[in-house]
Design an enzyme around this catalytic site. Sequence first.
Site, PDB file in Angstrom:
ATOM      1  N   SER A   1       0.827  -1.200   0.000  1.00 32.15           N
ATOM      2  CA  SER A   1       0.000   0.000   0.000  1.00 32.15           C
ATOM      3  C   SER A   1       0.868   1.260   0.000  1.00 32.15           C
ATOM      4  O   SER A   1       1.859   1.360   0.719  1.00 32.15           O
ATOM      5  CB  SER A   1      -0.889   0.012   1.247  1.00 32.15           C
TER       6      SER A   1
ATOM      7  N   ASN B   1      -6.661  -0.892   1.227  1.00 28.31           N
ATOM      8  CA  ASN B   1      -6.178  -0.405   2.514  1.00 28.31           C
ATOM      9  C   ASN B   1      -7.176   0.643   3.026  1.00 28.31           C
ATOM     10  O   ASN B   1      -7.562   1.554   2.297  1.00 28.31           O
ATOM     11  CB  ASN B   1      -4.778   0.197   2.324  1.00 28.31           C
TER      12      ASN B   1
ATOM     13  N   CYS C   1      -0.351   4.009  10.676  1.00 24.59           N
ATOM     14  CA  CYS C   1       0.327   5.096   9.961  1.00 24.59           C
ATOM     15  C   CYS C   1       0.947   6.065  10.972  1.00 24.59           C
ATOM     16  O   CYS C   1       0.215   6.683  11.752  1.00 24.59           O
ATOM     17  CB  CYS C   1      -0.643   5.840   9.057  1.00 24.59           C
TER      18      CYS C   1
HETATM   19  C1  SIN Z   1       1.186   4.581   6.259  1.00 20.08           C
HETATM   20  O1  SIN Z   1       2.291   4.587   6.793  1.00 20.08           O
HETATM   21  O2  SIN Z   1       0.317   3.779   6.611  1.00 20.08           O
HETATM   22  C2  SIN Z   1       0.844   5.567   5.201  1.00 20.08           C
HETATM   23  C3  SIN Z   1       1.891   6.571   4.913  1.00 20.08           C
HETATM   24  C4  SIN Z   1       1.333   7.932   4.686  1.00 20.08           C
HETATM   25  O3  SIN Z   1       0.385   8.101   3.923  1.00 20.08           O
HETATM   26  O4  SIN Z   1       1.851   8.889   5.296  1.00 20.08           O
END
Ligand code: SIN
Length: 315
Positions: A21, A101, A132
Site C-alpha cells: 500500500s 487499505n 500510519c
Molecule cells: C502509512 O504509513 O500507513 C501511510 C503513509 C502515509 O500516507 O503517510
Amino acid sequence: MGAVSQRLFGVEWQGPVLLASGTCGYGEEYSDLIPLDDLGGLVTKAVSVEPREGNPPHRISETPGGMLNSIGLENVGLEAFVREKLPWLEENLDRARVLVNVVGNSVDEYAAVVAGLDDEDGFLGYEINVSCPNVEGGTMFGTDREALGRLVERLRGETDRPIVVKLTPNVPDIGAYARVCEEAGADGLSTINTFPGMLIDVDKRRPVIGNVNGGVSGPAILPMGVYLTWQAATATDLPIIGIGGIRSAEDALQYVLAGASLVQIGTALFVDPESAVGVTEGIEKYIEERDVGDLSELVGTVDVERPARVGLGYE
Ligand code: SIN
C-alpha cells in the site's frame, strides 16, 4: 497453479508477492511498468471516507538503507475510489488479488469505508491500516489493544470479506496485538508498517520532511520486520503477510520462514519496479533447487530452539 501459489483467505493466490500500500497508487499507475496481473496482487493506497490532501512537502527523502516518507494518507476518498479507481482494477486484474487499505479517524469512519465498498466488485478484501505514523491518530488503534479489538469486532460485523490488519512495529509486544486481532475476528495480519523517523537538513537546521517526522522503510528495517513477523506468527494462527525491506527472493524467504504466507514489496519498487517479478522468480528457483513441494511447506519453518522472547517487559 504453480509451486509458489498459496491458498489463503478462501482463494488461490497465483504468487506470494504483492505490491505494498502507498507504493503503487491504485494499480493503474503501475500498469505500464510491470505485468500487474502476473503478481500475487496489490494493496491500494489507503482509502478514507473523505478525500485527504496529505502532508506538506517534502514528503519523501532517501535515507541510508531506505526511505523516510510522510505522505499523510493522501487519497481520493471513498466516493471517487468507487467511481474512478475500482472499475480499472476490476477490468484489468483477473488473476492478481486486490486488498483495499482502509483508514479512519474513528471506528465509525473505518466502518463507513468498509460498508461503502462491500457490495462493489474489483477487490478481494481489506487491509485495515491502524499503523500510519504520519498523521494524528494514525496509530491510535494500533497501539491500544482494547481500541484495536473494538475496531476489528465492528468491522467483522460489516463484512464477510477477508480482514487483514496492518500492524505497527511501534509496540512493546506485537504478539499481544496479533492475538487481539485474532480474537476479534480478523482473517490475517500484515507485519509491519514503518518505524517513526526524522532527518535534519544541517544547512537549514530544519527537518527535511515537511511534517517533521515520517515513517522509515526499506532494507534498513528488514531484520526488524522479520523478527516482528516471527513474533506475531508464534503468537497466533492467523496467516501473515510479511512487509519491510524486501528487495530479493532471499529477503522474502526470510519472512516466509519466519511465518509469512505472502509478502509485500514497497520501497524497492522506487528503485526497481520489476523487483516484484524478480522476487517471485527467485522464490520459484529456491523451491525447485531444494526439491520443496510448494511454498506453503516453508511457511514458519525456521528452526528456532527457544520460544519467541516477546515484549520488552512492560505493557
Ligand atoms: C502509512 O504509513 O500507513 C501511510 C503513509 C502515509 O500516507 O503517510
